[in-house]
Design a protein around this motif. Structure first.
Motif, PDB file in Angstrom:
ATOM      1  N   UNK B 267       0.825  -1.204   0.000  1.00 30.83           N
ATOM      2  CA  UNK B 267       0.000   0.000   0.000  1.00 30.83           C
ATOM      3  C   UNK B 267       0.862   1.257   0.000  1.00 30.83           C
ATOM      4  N   UNK B 268       1.938   1.270   0.786  1.00 28.04           N
ATOM      5  CA  UNK B 268       2.730   2.507   0.804  1.00 28.04           C
ATOM      6  C   UNK B 268       3.430   2.740  -0.531  1.00 28.04           C
ATOM      7  N   UNK B 269       3.689   1.672  -1.267  1.00 28.39           N
ATOM      8  CA  UNK B 269       4.231   1.846  -2.624  1.00 28.39           C
ATOM      9  C   UNK B 269       3.298   2.740  -3.432  1.00 28.39           C
ATOM     10  N   UNK B 270       2.026   2.369  -3.421  1.00 29.44           N
ATOM     11  CA  UNK B 270       1.044   3.117  -4.196  1.00 29.44           C
ATOM     12  C   UNK B 270       0.878   4.529  -3.646  1.00 29.44           C
ATOM     13  N   UNK B 271       0.848   4.628  -2.328  1.00 28.30           N
ATOM     14  CA  UNK B 271       0.639   5.936  -1.695  1.00 28.30           C
ATOM     15  C   UNK B 271       1.788   6.891  -2.024  1.00 28.30           C
ATOM     16  N   UNK B 272       3.019   6.388  -1.892  1.00 25.47           N
ATOM     17  CA  UNK B 272       4.168   7.247  -2.185  1.00 25.47           C
ATOM     18  C   UNK B 272       4.161   7.656  -3.652  1.00 25.47           C
ATOM     19  N   UNK B 273       3.720   6.745  -4.539  1.00 26.52           N
ATOM     20  CA  UNK B 273       3.608   7.083  -5.963  1.00 26.52           C
ATOM     21  C   UNK B 273       2.657   8.244  -6.161  1.00 26.52           C
ATOM     22  N   UNK B 274       1.519   8.182  -5.488  1.00 25.31           N
ATOM     23  CA  UNK B 274       0.522   9.239  -5.607  1.00 25.31           C
ATOM     24  C   UNK B 274       1.103  10.589  -5.217  1.00 25.31           C
ATOM     25  N   UNK B 275       1.841  10.588  -4.110  1.00 22.04           N
ATOM     26  CA  UNK B 275       2.420  11.840  -3.627  1.00 22.04           C
ATOM     27  C   UNK B 275       3.440  12.367  -4.640  1.00 22.04           C
ATOM     28  N   UNK B 276       4.293  11.446  -5.117  1.00 25.52           N
ATOM     29  CA  UNK B 276       5.319  11.889  -6.060  1.00 25.52           C
ATOM     30  C   UNK B 276       4.685  12.337  -7.380  1.00 25.52           C
ATOM     31  N   UNK B 277       3.605  11.671  -7.769  1.00 23.16           N
ATOM     32  CA  UNK B 277       2.891  12.030  -9.000  1.00 23.16           C
ATOM     33  C   UNK B 277       2.493  13.506  -9.010  1.00 23.16           C
ATOM     34  N   UNK B 278       2.025  13.985  -7.871  1.00 26.83           N
ATOM     35  CA  UNK B 278       1.607  15.373  -7.764  1.00 26.83           C
ATOM     36  C   UNK B 278       2.757  16.319  -8.075  1.00 26.83           C
ATOM     37  N   UNK B 279       3.961  15.830  -7.796  1.00 28.56           N
ATOM     38  CA  UNK B 279       5.113  16.727  -7.892  1.00 28.56           C
ATOM     39  C   UNK B 279       5.733  16.698  -9.285  1.00 28.56           C
ATOM     40  N   UNK B 280       5.353  15.706 -10.114  1.00 28.22           N
ATOM     41  CA  UNK B 280       5.948  15.608 -11.439  1.00 28.22           C
ATOM     42  C   UNK B 280       5.176  16.494 -12.411  1.00 28.22           C
ATOM     43  N   UNK B 281       5.905  17.218 -13.230  1.00 21.35           N
ATOM     44  CA  UNK B 281       5.309  18.121 -14.222  1.00 21.35           C
ATOM     45  C   UNK B 281       4.277  19.072 -13.614  1.00 21.35           C
ATOM     46  N   UNK B 282       4.518  19.441 -12.363  1.00 24.58           N
ATOM     47  CA  UNK B 282       3.688  20.425 -11.653  1.00 24.58           C
ATOM     48  C   UNK B 282       2.203  20.092 -11.682  1.00 24.58           C
ATOM     49  N   UNK B 283       1.905  18.783 -11.556  1.00 23.39           N
ATOM     50  CA  UNK B 283       0.498  18.396 -11.580  1.00 23.39           C
ATOM     51  C   UNK B 283      -0.248  18.867 -10.354  1.00 23.39           C
ATOM     52  N   UNK B 284       0.480  19.011  -9.242  1.00 28.31           N
ATOM     53  CA  UNK B 284      -0.187  19.376  -8.005  1.00 28.31           C
ATOM     54  C   UNK B 284      -0.580  20.841  -7.943  1.00 28.31           C
ATOM     55  N   UNK B 285      -0.106  21.619  -8.925  1.00 31.12           N
ATOM     56  CA  UNK B 285      -0.341  23.061  -8.943  1.00 31.12           C
ATOM     57  C   UNK B 285      -1.834  23.393  -8.822  1.00 31.12           C
ATOM     58  N   UNK B 286      -2.636  22.631  -9.562  1.00 32.84           N
ATOM     59  CA  UNK B 286      -4.073  22.919  -9.596  1.00 32.84           C
ATOM     60  C   UNK B 286      -4.704  22.824  -8.211  1.00 32.84           C
ATOM     61  N   UNK B 287      -4.337  21.748  -7.513  1.00 34.40           N
ATOM     62  CA  UNK B 287      -4.908  21.586  -6.167  1.00 34.40           C
ATOM     63  C   UNK B 287      -4.393  22.678  -5.247  1.00 34.40           C
ATOM     64  N   UNK B 288      -3.114  23.033  -5.433  1.00 34.35           N
ATOM     65  CA  UNK B 288      -2.509  24.008  -4.529  1.00 34.35           C
ATOM     66  C   UNK B 288      -3.182  25.369  -4.648  1.00 34.35           C
ATOM     67  N   UNK B 289      -3.568  25.738  -5.877  1.00 29.61           N
ATOM     68  CA  UNK B 289      -4.179  27.056  -6.040  1.00 29.61           C
ATOM     69  C   UNK B 289      -5.682  27.041  -5.764  1.00 29.61           C
ATOM     70  N   UNK B 290      -6.250  25.850  -5.590  1.00 32.97           N
ATOM     71  CA  UNK B 290      -7.685  25.780  -5.295  1.00 32.97           C
ATOM     72  C   UNK B 290      -7.930  26.200  -3.845  1.00 32.97           C
ATOM     73  N   UNK B 291      -9.158  26.588  -3.532  1.00 31.08           N
ATOM     74  CA  UNK B 291      -9.409  27.114  -2.178  1.00 31.08           C
ATOM     75  C   UNK B 291      -9.515  26.027  -1.118  1.00 31.08           C
ATOM     76  N   UNK B 292      -8.547  25.151  -1.062  1.00 33.14           N
ATOM     77  CA  UNK B 292      -8.503  24.192   0.047  1.00 33.14           C
ATOM     78  C   UNK B 292      -7.148  24.343   0.721  1.00 33.14           C
ATOM     79  N   UNK B 293      -7.098  23.974   1.983  1.00 32.34           N
ATOM     80  CA  UNK B 293      -5.835  24.119   2.707  1.00 32.34           C
ATOM     81  C   UNK B 293      -4.956  22.913   2.432  1.00 32.34           C
ATOM     82  N   UNK B 294      -3.664  23.074   2.756  1.00 27.21           N
ATOM     83  CA  UNK B 294      -2.707  21.982   2.616  1.00 27.21           C
ATOM     84  C   UNK B 294      -3.165  20.756   3.388  1.00 27.21           C
ATOM     85  N   UNK B 295      -3.615  21.014   4.616  1.00 29.34           N
ATOM     86  CA  UNK B 295      -4.049  19.918   5.487  1.00 29.34           C
ATOM     87  C   UNK B 295      -5.158  19.118   4.829  1.00 29.34           C
ATOM     88  N   UNK B 296      -6.111  19.836   4.185  1.00 28.51           N
ATOM     89  CA  UNK B 296      -7.209  19.141   3.509  1.00 28.51           C
ATOM     90  C   UNK B 296      -6.675  18.223   2.422  1.00 28.51           C
TER      91      UNK B 296
END
Lengths: 349, 638
Positions: B267-296
């Motif tokens: 399970x942590x294999x998949x979970x760590x992939x998900x986290x790293x996925x957000x960081x590749x090619x700035x995919x996480x940018x969209x979530x970061x600029x949306x009106x939700x907090x980091x914690x959410x």
């Protein structure tokens, strides 16, 4: 070949620049150190002689038939008896730690000896003392059987002589050596998945494609880099072990076997990555696949771990040599199959 | 944190993963899972075959030893005869152990000879064991069972109250009543069921010292290591003969560790992939600029995996609870399973938290693989190794798996024991999530920096001023705790004379690093003026924070490992509890650690103002000072 080497070198260079490959070495060191500590610790719990020769177990013996067991115990160097006519006195001495165990011996109506043993609870010595109680009572049982041999139809086989062997010996060959030879193989396969999935995920495959490299070259190069790592690490471990006094009997054959598995597992990883492209799925299916392959080898007459153990300890049979060859052939066949597939289909878009 | 937003992100995470699965992937996955399911019982049935045929024994079919050798797969039978260098017939030089025959020269028929090597001796020891087992088998076929098994045994475990380390703690409530009356096997003799095979009457528990049932609920005693070592999966088959005695050593822990911990690794294999996925090619940018907090975002992404792990653990727990005899009836199964899951969840949380940090720090998939494999190995051994010693040694209490073993045995565990085993894990998981969340921002997520620098960034993001030093030092306590427990677990097997000095230095190093690394991070990011004065202030504050946090480990002293000498060395020095001496000395003992921590941290802080090499150098000095102090205290307190 040159092109492939370039790809392989690039892969290895990226590993080197990240320096996290150090972690892989660290894990293996940790595993080796930990299992050694563990084994030494467990052995010291079971077998006092292996760690300190001076530990003498003192048994408080009480009960009507205590005279029967005392000579049996006294025969051994590491055992001493203290006789008590009163059980409460024995328990008091046990309670304040003057004796390690209490044996209350009496006879049942049918002539058996009935022993009620009391061992210390929840204490580092518990295991040790229980092991010694077991030893005493087994010796006593043998003596009793000898006394009653005329009432037996079959006679027990005489025990071979006792030897002062460390129980750690078998553990080294059957657990530690196979663990250290196969762990690098899994890690290599897992990185092979990453190396290919990463190109898809970051979109850098397009860049590779405009170079004069063919799809086969790229896959070959990546697999070469990862496939070489495992046998090198396993070889280093074998050298280190024999340097430390653990003689490894057939190092070349073990390395051949590891190379075979390395080729096979890296091919599996590459196949998973080429088929699914996305790391999460590819890694998951790869690890489950490895689990399936390795557990199914247990159904073979000789599992790979057992083959490594036999080779390392120096008891390989005909079957062992044959299976090393078989693993190599199967892995190479899988590798050739994957290359054909890539040559025909390319790497996709 | 907003629950609705968290749930929405969790739903996205699930649907995104489900969307990526095409029919082919699902098919392959199903096939693989089916194969795992089908193979497990088959492999389990075959058993562990690691040591098959590793020793070669030469024995002729006429010898009485032939049968035992043929029955034990550890031995590969070979021809006993061989040719000596003189040309005569002698024992086969290729065999490890040979039973001589009549044709051989220089050895009597029936004599057992062996190779004078380590392997030969090991083979002989194994041979002796096998013959013993064979004899018991032979005897079980006898008609006169009284003569065949002339000794019957019952074993009982009892506390030696006189051995408790005096003065280790103020409370003198000794655990006197955990006498585990251990019946070795049932009343029926296996196999023949012949008369006379019944064993001694069971209820002899009262015949002991009779020190009554006082103090079994003594205040905050060491986690009990349980009693008796019966097998978890059913009792012994034959009556109480000497060979039935099994030292208390639950190999079942191994099965449990793998049943519970192995799926977590996937399970942590998949979970760590998900986290790293957000960081590749700035995919996480969209979530970061949306009106939700980091914690959410983090909570939402983690939730599905945590639920998945809990679900897997629950299924495993129910499966194991049904298989073990301790729980009978649906409610018993449910409560056993619930207890097991409650002990396993903190492990799952720590797995996720460290995988999260790994995913935030890693630069590439390959690096992530190394990081996750390292995490798996470390966390699995942290959970698993101490649990081996359940019933043997108090050190087992470190691992939550010990609680699982207890639950499956039908022994209840107290809240204190639960807190002791799982507290450090909960705390560590929380701090790790906080650290990772600190770098869950644009400037860190989408840049490539080496892991150590990322780590410093993460620490730096938690610093908001000088007072943060106190907070960070105090928060490092769970890691110090885990690190020290790991060191104790690693070293306790060695003789005390050797392990004690190593342990003192290791503990000093762990603590010094924990106290100073955020100070270094602060200086490295030019947050503070690089002067000796600010080093002294920061060193003092950091030392103070650590001191305060450490006082919290007084709980560990009370609940924890006071019986264990190493535990005392690790934690005894920090609390000064349980020492009966004059108030002045007590006051000194209370404030001496404060002085120590502030002084050593000031040393390292001074080094941290310069550069990395200086920092490393002063760290060594501080460690030595600290170790010397610990040594003095340990030898002073005896």
């Amino acid at each position: 070949m040159g092109k492939r080497l370039t790809v392989a070198k690039r892969e290895l260079a990226s590993l080197r620049s990240e320096k996290t490959i150090v972690l892989a070495i660290l894990i293996q060191l940790f595993v080796a150190a930990f299992s050694s500590f563990l084994a030494v610790g467990l052995v010291s719990l079971y077998d006092p002689g292996s760690v300190s020769n001076q530990f003498v177990v003192e048994f408080g013996v009480t009960g009507e038939a205590r005279e029967d067991i005392v000579p049996v115990i006294e025969e051994q160097d590491g055992w001493r008896t203290l006789e008590y006519s009163d059980e409460d006195a024995a328990m008091r001495d046990f309670d304040r730690g003057a004796i390690h165990a209490v044996l209350k011996v009496d006879r049942t109506p049918d002539g058996r000896a009935r022993v009620r043993a009391i061992a210390p609870d929840g204490n580092v010595r518990t295991t040790l003392v229980v092991t010694q109680i077991k030893g005493v009572l087994e010796t006593f049982e043998r003596a009793e059987r000898q006394r009653l041999r005329h009432s037996l139809e079959r006679q027990p086989v005489e025990l071979p002589p006792d030897s002062s062997s460390s129980p750690y010996f078998g553990f080294t060959y059957t657990v530690l050596v196979p663990l250290l030879t196969f762990l690098p193989v899994f890690v290599s396969g897992s990185i092979a998945v990453d190396a290919i999935a990463e190109e898809y995920d970051r979109g850098t495959l397009e860049l590779l494609r405009v170079t004069p490299l063919t799809g086969v070259d790229i896959v070959d190069g990546k697999m070469l880099a990862m496939g070489v790592l495992a046998p090198v690490q396993a070889g280093a471990w074998l050298a280190l072990l024999s340097f430390n006094g653990t003689a490894i009997a057939n190092p070349v054959e073990i390395l051949l076997l590891v190379t075979g598995f390395s080729v096979g597992v890296v091919t599996m990883g590459a196949t998973a990555a080429l088929a699914f492209r996305e790391r999460k799925q590819a890694q998951f299916l790869f690890s489950m696949g490895v689990l399936v392959v390795f557990s199914s080898t247990y159904l073979l007459p000789e599992s790979p771990a057992n083959a490594v153990a036999k080779l390392a300890i120096g008891s390989p049979t005909q079957l062992t040599h044959l299976s090393v060859g078989a693993y190599l052939v199967v892995s190479l066949a899988a590798f050739v199959g994957l290359r054909r597939f890539v040559a025909k289909r390319g790497l996709g878009s | 944190m907003n629950l609705r937003k968290v749930l929405r992100i969790a739903r996205w995470e699930v649907s995104k993963n489900a969307g990526q699965l095409d029919r082919r992937a699902i098919a392959v996955g199903l096939v693989v899972l089916l194969a795992v399911g089908a193979l497990t019982p088959m492999v389990a049935q075959r058993g562990v075959t690691l040591d098959d045929g590793i020793y070669q024994v030469g024995v002729s079919p006429e010898s009485p030893y032939y049968e035992p050798v043929a029955q034990d797969p550890t031995f590969a039978p070979v021809d006993p005869k061989g040719t000596l260098s003189t040309g005569e017939v002698g024992p086969n030089p290729k065999a490890d152990v040979v039973v001589c025959t009549e044709e051989m020269v220089r050895c009597a028929p029936g004599e057992v000879v062996w190779d004078d090597t380590r392997k030969g001796k090991a083979a002989l020891a194994e041979f002796r064991k096998t013959v013993k087992q064979y004899n018991d088998l032979l005897m079980s076929r006898e008609s006169n069972q009284t003569a065949a098994f002339p000794v019957e045994v019952s074993l009982r475990y009892e506390e030696q109250t006189g051995l408790n380390p005096a003065g280790a703690s103020g409370s003198s409530a000794a655990r006197t009543t955990r006498e585990g009356e251990e019946r070795l096997g049932g009343g029926q003799s296996g196999g023949t069921g012949s008369p006379g095979a019944t064993t001694a009457p069971g209820g002899s528990a009262g015949s002991g010292t009779g020190d009554g049932s006082s103090g079994s609920d003594g205040p905050m005693q060491a986690p009990s290591v349980g009693s008796g070592g019966g097998s978890l999966f059913g009792g012994n088959a034959r009556g109480g003969t000497p060979s039935d005695i099994a030292p208390p050593f639950p190999f079942e822990s191994l099965v449990l560790a793998f049943a519970f911990v192995l799926p977590m690794n996937f399970v942590i294999q998949a979970y760590a992939s998900t986290i790293l996925d957000e960081r590749i090619n700035e995919r996480g940018e969209l979530l970061l600029v949306s009106p939700v907090s980091r914690g959410d975002i983090i909570a939402g992404k983690t939730l599905p995996y945590l639920l998945g792990m809990t679900a897997i653990a629950s299924i495993t727990a129910v499966g194991i609870a049904i298989l073990t005899p301790a729980a009978e009836g649906a409610t018993a199964v449910a409560s056993t399973a619930a207890a097991s899951v409650s002990a396993v969840v903190p492990i799952a949380l720590l797995f996720l938290a460290s995988a999260f940090v790994g995913g935030m720090f890693a630069r590439s998939f390959k690096e992530l693989t190394f990081v996750t494999v390292t995490l798996s190995v470390f966390l699995t051994s942290y959970a698993f190794v101490p649990a081996i010693f359940t019933n043997v040694h108090p050190v087992a209490a470190i691992s939550p798996l010990t609680l699982v073993v207890k639950a499956l045995r039908g022994t209840a565990f107290s809240l204190g024991e639960y807190a002791f085993s799982t507290g450090p894990l909960y705390l560590s998981a929380g701090v790790l999530f906080a650290l990772g969340a600190g770098v869950y921002r644009e400037e860190d997520m989408f840049t490539q920096r080496p892991v150590p620098l990322k780590f410093l960034d993460a620490l730096d993001s938690q610093i908001s001023g000088r007072r943060s030093m106190v907070k960070l030092s105090a928060l490092s306590i769970p890691f110090v705790f885990v690190g020290e427990l790991l060191a104790v677990a690693l070293l306790f097997a060695l003789p005390v004379s050797l392990s004690m000095p190593v342990l003192l230095v290791a503990i000093a190093l762990v603590e010094e690093v924990a106290k100073s690394v955020h100070v270094y991070a602060g200086f490295a990011h030019d947050r503070f003026e690089r002067t000796l004065r600010s080093a002294a202030t920061l060193g003092f504050l950091s030392g103070l924070g650590f001191f305060l946090g450490e006082k919290a480990t007084a709980v560990a002293q009370l609940v924890g490992l006071p019986n264990l000498e190493l535990g005392r060395a690790a934690f005894g020095t920090v609390t000064g509890l349980g020492v009966e001496t004059s108030p002045l000395v007590l006051l000194g003992l209370l404030f001496a650690p404060l002085a120590l921590h502030t002084v050593t941290t000031t040393i390292t802080a001074a080094g941290a103002t310069r550069d990395r090499n200086w920092y490393a150098g002063t760290l060594v000095v501080a460690t030595l000072v600290h170790a010397a102090y610990n040594l003095t205290v340990v030898s002073y307190l005896g």
